[in-house]
Design an enzyme around this catalytic site. Sequence first.
Site, PDB file in Angstrom:
ATOM      1  N   THR A  32     -21.755 -74.656 -36.634  1.00 21.27           N
ATOM      2  CA  THR A  32     -20.708 -75.680 -36.694  1.00 21.27           C
ATOM      3  C   THR A  32     -20.038 -75.821 -35.324  1.00 21.27           C
ATOM      4  O   THR A  32     -19.891 -74.832 -34.617  1.00 21.27           O
ATOM      5  CB  THR A  32     -19.652 -75.249 -37.742  1.00 21.27           C
ATOM      6  OG1 THR A  32     -20.327 -75.089 -38.987  1.00 21.27           O
ATOM      7  CG2 THR A  32     -18.541 -76.263 -37.902  1.00 21.27           C
ATOM      8  N   GLU A 107     -20.304 -68.874 -41.309  1.00 23.13           N
ATOM      9  CA  GLU A 107     -21.080 -68.567 -40.094  1.00 23.13           C
ATOM     10  C   GLU A 107     -21.488 -67.092 -40.104  1.00 23.13           C
ATOM     11  O   GLU A 107     -22.622 -66.736 -39.774  1.00 23.13           O
ATOM     12  CB  GLU A 107     -20.238 -68.871 -38.849  1.00 23.13           C
ATOM     13  CG  GLU A 107     -20.045 -70.371 -38.645  1.00 23.13           C
ATOM     14  CD  GLU A 107     -19.047 -70.733 -37.557  1.00 23.13           C
ATOM     15  OE1 GLU A 107     -18.254 -69.866 -37.133  1.00 23.13           O
ATOM     16  OE2 GLU A 107     -19.053 -71.900 -37.128  1.00 23.13           O
ATOM     17  N   LYS A 125     -17.213 -70.142 -21.935  1.00 21.97           N
ATOM     18  CA  LYS A 125     -17.001 -69.240 -23.075  1.00 21.97           C
ATOM     19  C   LYS A 125     -17.275 -67.770 -22.721  1.00 21.97           C
ATOM     20  O   LYS A 125     -17.007 -66.877 -23.513  1.00 21.97           O
ATOM     21  CB  LYS A 125     -17.911 -69.641 -24.245  1.00 21.97           C
ATOM     22  CG  LYS A 125     -17.842 -71.105 -24.647  1.00 21.97           C
ATOM     23  CD  LYS A 125     -16.491 -71.471 -25.197  1.00 21.97           C
ATOM     24  CE  LYS A 125     -16.368 -72.907 -25.667  1.00 21.97           C
ATOM     25  NZ  LYS A 125     -17.154 -73.267 -26.817  1.00 21.97           N
TER      26      LYS A 125
HETATM   27  C1  5RP Z   1     -16.750 -73.062 -35.506  1.00 18.98           C
HETATM   28  C2  5RP Z   1     -17.177 -72.199 -34.374  1.00 18.98           C
HETATM   29  C3  5RP Z   1     -17.764 -72.881 -33.192  1.00 18.98           C
HETATM   30  O1  5RP Z   1     -19.021 -72.346 -32.949  1.00 18.98           O
HETATM   31  C4  5RP Z   1     -16.871 -72.647 -32.009  1.00 18.98           C
HETATM   32  O2  5RP Z   1     -15.553 -73.097 -32.315  1.00 18.98           O
HETATM   33  C5  5RP Z   1     -17.390 -73.361 -30.752  1.00 18.98           C
HETATM   34  O3  5RP Z   1     -17.244 -74.737 -30.890  1.00 18.98           O
HETATM   35  P1  5RP Z   1     -17.757 -75.761 -29.809  1.00 18.98           P
HETATM   36  O4  5RP Z   1     -19.239 -75.690 -29.798  1.00 18.98           O
HETATM   37  O5  5RP Z   1     -17.219 -77.091 -30.294  1.00 18.98           O
HETATM   38  O6  5RP Z   1     -17.155 -75.373 -28.467  1.00 18.98           O
HETATM   39  O7  5RP Z   1     -17.081 -71.007 -34.388  1.00 18.98           O
HETATM   40  O8  5RP Z   1     -16.096 -72.311 -36.499  1.00 18.98           O
END
Ligand code: 5RP
Length: 223
Positions: A32, A107, A125
């Site tokens: 997600t 997840e 990240k």
């Molecule tokens: C959702 C998550 C996503 O993987 C995380 O927030 C990263 O999101 P994005 O790819 O939009 O940066 O853990 O619950």
Amino acid sequence: MDQDTLKMQVAAAALQSVSDHPDELLVLGIGTGSTAEHFIQGLKTIRHRVDTTVSSSERSASLLREMGFSVTDLNAVPRVDIYIDGADEANEQLHLIKGGGAALTREKIVAAVAERFICIADESKRVDTLGAFPLPVEVIPMARSHVARELVKLGGQPVWREGTITDNGNVILDVHGLNIASPIELERQINDMTGVVCNGLFALRPADELLLGTPEGVLRLTV
Ligand code: 5RP
């Protein structure tokens, strides 16, 4: 190069990894968030390799169905070959913080089942120590204040993500101010709090591979 281009680049690298899998037909776990959605958009290019998918959220399941993929209940698949998902933070051990999109519990369940977990993220990240991103904790609604008090005892400042209800009908506390030196220990400690459904630390089951989008290309990290 902007963050979204890096996310697209890393999603393309993940599609290549899936293509390289030796089995012809795959059960794919789909995560997600915006990076996972880039992966979903590209999935049509390898449609012939996908037996079925399992999804970590209703949102990703809808996108997959719109694109003509079958989405199967996790209980009905014999295995998940590869799980692809993003992260909010990742360290060198491939421990993660996840749950920015409130999908952490599903997840974590899909990651637990998956034979291989490929995490995809842009380079922003990557961190030395987890915790600058507030740690999401999914909580049974009636336990919200109790769990918040317990999290304060650990040195965190929990903030209720008001207006957010998870796909499981629960609420989220985002815990600020944690310096997470021992992710495995903290994951267990928070799991042990009565009323906690799940926390966003993925250290007991880290990623197997981290693909990081950088302006110089995609970095592949494993432990
Ligand atoms: C959702 C998550 C996503 O993987 C995380 O927030 C990263 O999101 P994005 O790819 O939009 O940066 O853990 O619950």
